[in-house]
Design a protein around this motif. Structure first.
Motif, PDB file in Angstrom:
ATOM      1  N   ALA A  49       0.503  -1.010  -0.278  1.00  0.00           N
ATOM      2  CA  ALA A  49      -0.547   0.136   0.201  1.00  0.00           C
ATOM      3  C   ALA A  49       0.775   1.416  -0.289  1.00  0.00           C
ATOM      4  N   TRP A  50       0.506   2.180  -1.256  1.00  0.00           N
ATOM      5  CA  TRP A  50       1.333   3.295  -1.041  1.00  0.00           C
ATOM      6  C   TRP A  50       0.068   4.283  -0.701  1.00  0.00           C
ATOM      7  N   LEU A  51       0.582   3.898   1.064  1.00  0.00           N
ATOM      8  CA  LEU A  51      -0.976   4.922   1.685  1.00  0.00           C
ATOM      9  C   LEU A  51      -0.490   5.945   2.409  1.00  0.00           C
ATOM     10  N   VAL A  52      -1.456   6.917   1.448  1.00  0.00           N
ATOM     11  CA  VAL A  52      -1.229   8.692   1.541  1.00  0.00           C
ATOM     12  C   VAL A  52      -2.537   9.024   2.416  1.00  0.00           C
ATOM     13  N   SER A  53      -2.360  10.210   3.043  1.00  0.00           N
ATOM     14  CA  SER A  53      -3.161  11.160   4.177  1.00  0.00           C
ATOM     15  C   SER A  53      -4.801  11.487   3.508  1.00  0.00           C
ATOM     16  N   LYS A  54      -5.566  12.314   3.723  1.00  0.00           N
ATOM     17  CA  LYS A  54      -6.804  12.169   3.081  1.00  0.00           C
ATOM     18  C   LYS A  54      -6.591  13.213   1.827  1.00  0.00           C
ATOM     19  N   ASP A  55      -5.947  14.738   2.826  1.00  0.00           N
ATOM     20  CA  ASP A  55      -5.146  15.449   2.019  1.00  0.00           C
ATOM     21  C   ASP A  55      -3.660  14.661   0.946  1.00  0.00           C
ATOM     22  N   GLY A  56      -3.528  14.088   0.868  1.00  0.00           N
ATOM     23  CA  GLY A  56      -2.572  13.350  -0.478  1.00  0.00           C
ATOM     24  C   GLY A  56      -1.656  14.093   0.048  1.00  0.00           C
ATOM     25  N   GLN A 114      -9.183   3.568   1.991  1.00  0.00           N
ATOM     26  CA  GLN A 114     -10.023   3.061   0.252  1.00  0.00           C
ATOM     27  C   GLN A 114      -8.883   3.142  -0.574  1.00  0.00           C
ATOM     28  N   VAL A 115      -8.888   1.429  -0.724  1.00  0.00           N
ATOM     29  CA  VAL A 115      -8.296   1.320  -1.764  1.00  0.00           C
ATOM     30  C   VAL A 115      -8.422   1.460  -3.475  1.00  0.00           C
ATOM     31  N   GLN A 116      -7.395   1.826  -3.959  1.00  0.00           N
ATOM     32  CA  GLN A 116      -8.205   2.503  -5.605  1.00  0.00           C
ATOM     33  C   GLN A 116      -7.328   0.620  -6.339  1.00  0.00           C
ATOM     34  N   PRO A 117      -7.535   0.464  -6.905  1.00  0.00           N
ATOM     35  CA  PRO A 117      -8.258  -1.182  -7.787  1.00  0.00           C
ATOM     36  C   PRO A 117      -7.161  -1.305  -8.927  1.00  0.00           C
ATOM     37  N   ASP A 118      -6.340   0.001  -9.099  1.00  0.00           N
ATOM     38  CA  ASP A 118      -5.436   0.269 -10.513  1.00  0.00           C
ATOM     39  C   ASP A 118      -4.096  -0.220  -9.526  1.00  0.00           C
ATOM     40  N   ILE A 119      -3.383  -0.399 -10.348  1.00  0.00           N
ATOM     41  CA  ILE A 119      -1.457  -0.464  -9.670  1.00  0.00           C
ATOM     42  C   ILE A 119      -1.274   0.481 -10.081  1.00  0.00           C
ATOM     43  N   VAL A 149      -2.831   2.142  -4.305  1.00  0.00           N
ATOM     44  CA  VAL A 149      -2.804   3.405  -3.866  1.00  0.00           C
ATOM     45  C   VAL A 149      -3.761   2.677  -2.577  1.00  0.00           C
ATOM     46  N   VAL A 150      -3.465   3.733  -1.238  1.00  0.00           N
ATOM     47  CA  VAL A 150      -4.858   2.787  -0.219  1.00  0.00           C
ATOM     48  C   VAL A 150      -4.632   4.622   0.807  1.00  0.00           C
ATOM     49  N   GLN A 151      -5.775   5.148   0.543  1.00  0.00           N
ATOM     50  CA  GLN A 151      -5.938   6.353   0.972  1.00  0.00           C
ATOM     51  C   GLN A 151      -6.452   6.391   2.374  1.00  0.00           C
ATOM     52  N   ALA A 152      -6.225   6.885   3.363  1.00  0.00           N
ATOM     53  CA  ALA A 152      -6.968   6.945   4.755  1.00  0.00           C
ATOM     54  C   ALA A 152      -7.982   8.777   4.447  1.00  0.00           C
ATOM     55  N   LYS A 207       4.018  13.460  -9.119  1.00  0.00           N
ATOM     56  CA  LYS A 207       3.459  13.770 -10.983  1.00  0.00           C
ATOM     57  C   LYS A 207       2.287  13.908 -11.174  1.00  0.00           C
ATOM     58  N   LEU A 208       1.255  12.699 -10.600  1.00  0.00           N
ATOM     59  CA  LEU A 208       0.044  12.663 -10.923  1.00  0.00           C
ATOM     60  C   LEU A 208      -0.977  13.575 -10.484  1.00  0.00           C
ATOM     61  N   GLY A 209      -0.512  13.943  -9.439  1.00  0.00           N
ATOM     62  CA  GLY A 209      -1.405  14.849  -8.610  1.00  0.00           C
ATOM     63  C   GLY A 209      -2.475  14.528  -8.201  1.00  0.00           C
ATOM     64  N   ARG A 210      -2.953  13.414  -7.566  1.00  0.00           N
ATOM     65  CA  ARG A 210      -4.081  12.785  -7.200  1.00  0.00           C
ATOM     66  C   ARG A 210      -4.499  12.325  -6.009  1.00  0.00           C
ATOM     67  N   GLN A 211      -5.859  12.011  -5.968  1.00  0.00           N
ATOM     68  CA  GLN A 211      -5.799  11.568  -4.636  1.00  0.00           C
ATOM     69  C   GLN A 211      -6.929  10.535  -5.769  1.00  0.00           C
ATOM     70  N   ILE A 212      -7.500   9.898  -4.501  1.00  0.00           N
ATOM     71  CA  ILE A 212      -8.919   8.673  -5.293  1.00  0.00           C
ATOM     72  C   ILE A 212     -10.297   9.586  -4.712  1.00  0.00           C
ATOM     73  N   PRO A 213     -11.301   9.649  -5.740  1.00  0.00           N
ATOM     74  CA  PRO A 213     -12.395  10.638  -5.592  1.00  0.00           C
ATOM     75  C   PRO A 213     -12.703   9.957  -4.424  1.00  0.00           C
TER      76      PRO A 213
END
Length: 187
Positions: free
Chosen positions: A53-60, A105-110, A135-138, A180-186
Motif C-alpha cells: 500500500a502506498w498509504l496516503v493521508s486524506k489530503d494526499g 480506501q484502496v484504488q483497484p489499479d496498480i 494507492v490506499v488513502q486514509a 507527478k500524478l497530483g491525484r487522490q482517490i475520488p
C-alpha cells in the motif's frame, strides 16, 4: 493456465504503461505469473507475489511508512498474498493490519511494481518478492497503532520522500509518481 493467473495477467496488462518504469518490468511480472501457477503462494521458494500500500493521508500530502523490523528500512505497508490473486485487497488488508488504521480506501489499479530480493532467514532461502503496489488513502483518523512487524510508524511529507537519498529507491520513485500524478482517490 489457472483462473488466478489469467486474472493477474489481466491486471498487469491494464497497468498504465505511461506510469510504469519500463515495459521490461511489466514483462518480467507477466512472465513470472504465466510460468508459476502458484505465484501467489508463499511456499513458492523462488519468489512470490506480494501486495503493498502506498498509504496516503486524506489530503494526499503525506505517506505512512513503517520501519520494517526484519529489513531495518523504512518501507510501505505490505505483505504476502497467501494464495489470493486479489492483490488490491491484500494491500488493503496489510495496511489495516500493519497500521491499525481502519477508514481506508484502496484504488483497484496498480500504482507501482517492484521486484526485489528478500535475504535468507532461518530455513527460508533468499527469494524474490514481486511486489504489486496500490494507492490506499486514509479518510478517518490518522492515529496509527504499531504492530510487531515494525520498529516504528510515521507520516512523512511526500515532497521530502521524493528527494530523500537515505530512503529505498522505490519509496522515492513512488513519491515522485504521486507528485507527478497530483491525484487522490475520488471520494
Amino acid at each position: 493456465m489457472s483462473i488466478k493467473q489469467a486474472k493477474l495477467l489481466d491486471l498487469l496488462r491494464q497497468y498504465d504503461v505511461k506510469r510504469s518504469e519500463t515495459t521490461e518490468v511489466i514483462a518480467s511480472f507477466e512472465r513470472f505469473v504465466a510460468d508459476n501457477a502458484d505465484c501467489c503462494e508463499r511456499s513458492l521458494s523462488i519468489g512470490h507475489l506480494t501486495g503493498s500500500a502506498w498509504l496516503v493521508s486524506k489530503d494526499g500530502e503525506r505517506a505512512l511508512l513503517m520501519h520494517h523490523r526484519k529489513l531495518r528500512r523504512w518501507l510501505q505497508p505490505g505483505g504476502h498474498a497467501d494464495g489470493s490473486p486479489d492483490l488490491a485487497q491484500v494491500a488493503l488488508r496489510e495496511a489495516i493490519e500493519e497500521t491499525g488504521l481502519t477508514d481506508l480506501q484502496v484504488q483497484p489499479d496498480i500504482f507501482d511494481l517492484d521486484c526485489h530480493i528478500i535475504p535468507a532467514r532461518g530455513n527460508e532461502p533468499e527469494h524474490f518478492h514481486y511486489d504489486v503496489r496500490f494507492v490506499v488513502q486514509a479518510y478517518g483518523s490518522e492515529e496509527f497503532v504499531q504492530n510487531e512487524e515494525s520498529l516504528a510508524l510515521a507520516w512523512f511529507d511526500i515532497k521530502k520522500l521524493a528527494i530523500d537519498s537515505e530512503l529505498d529507491e522505490s519509496i522515492r520513485r513512488m513519491a515522485k509518481k504521486w507528485l507527478k500524478l497530483g491525484r487522490q482517490i475520488p471520494q
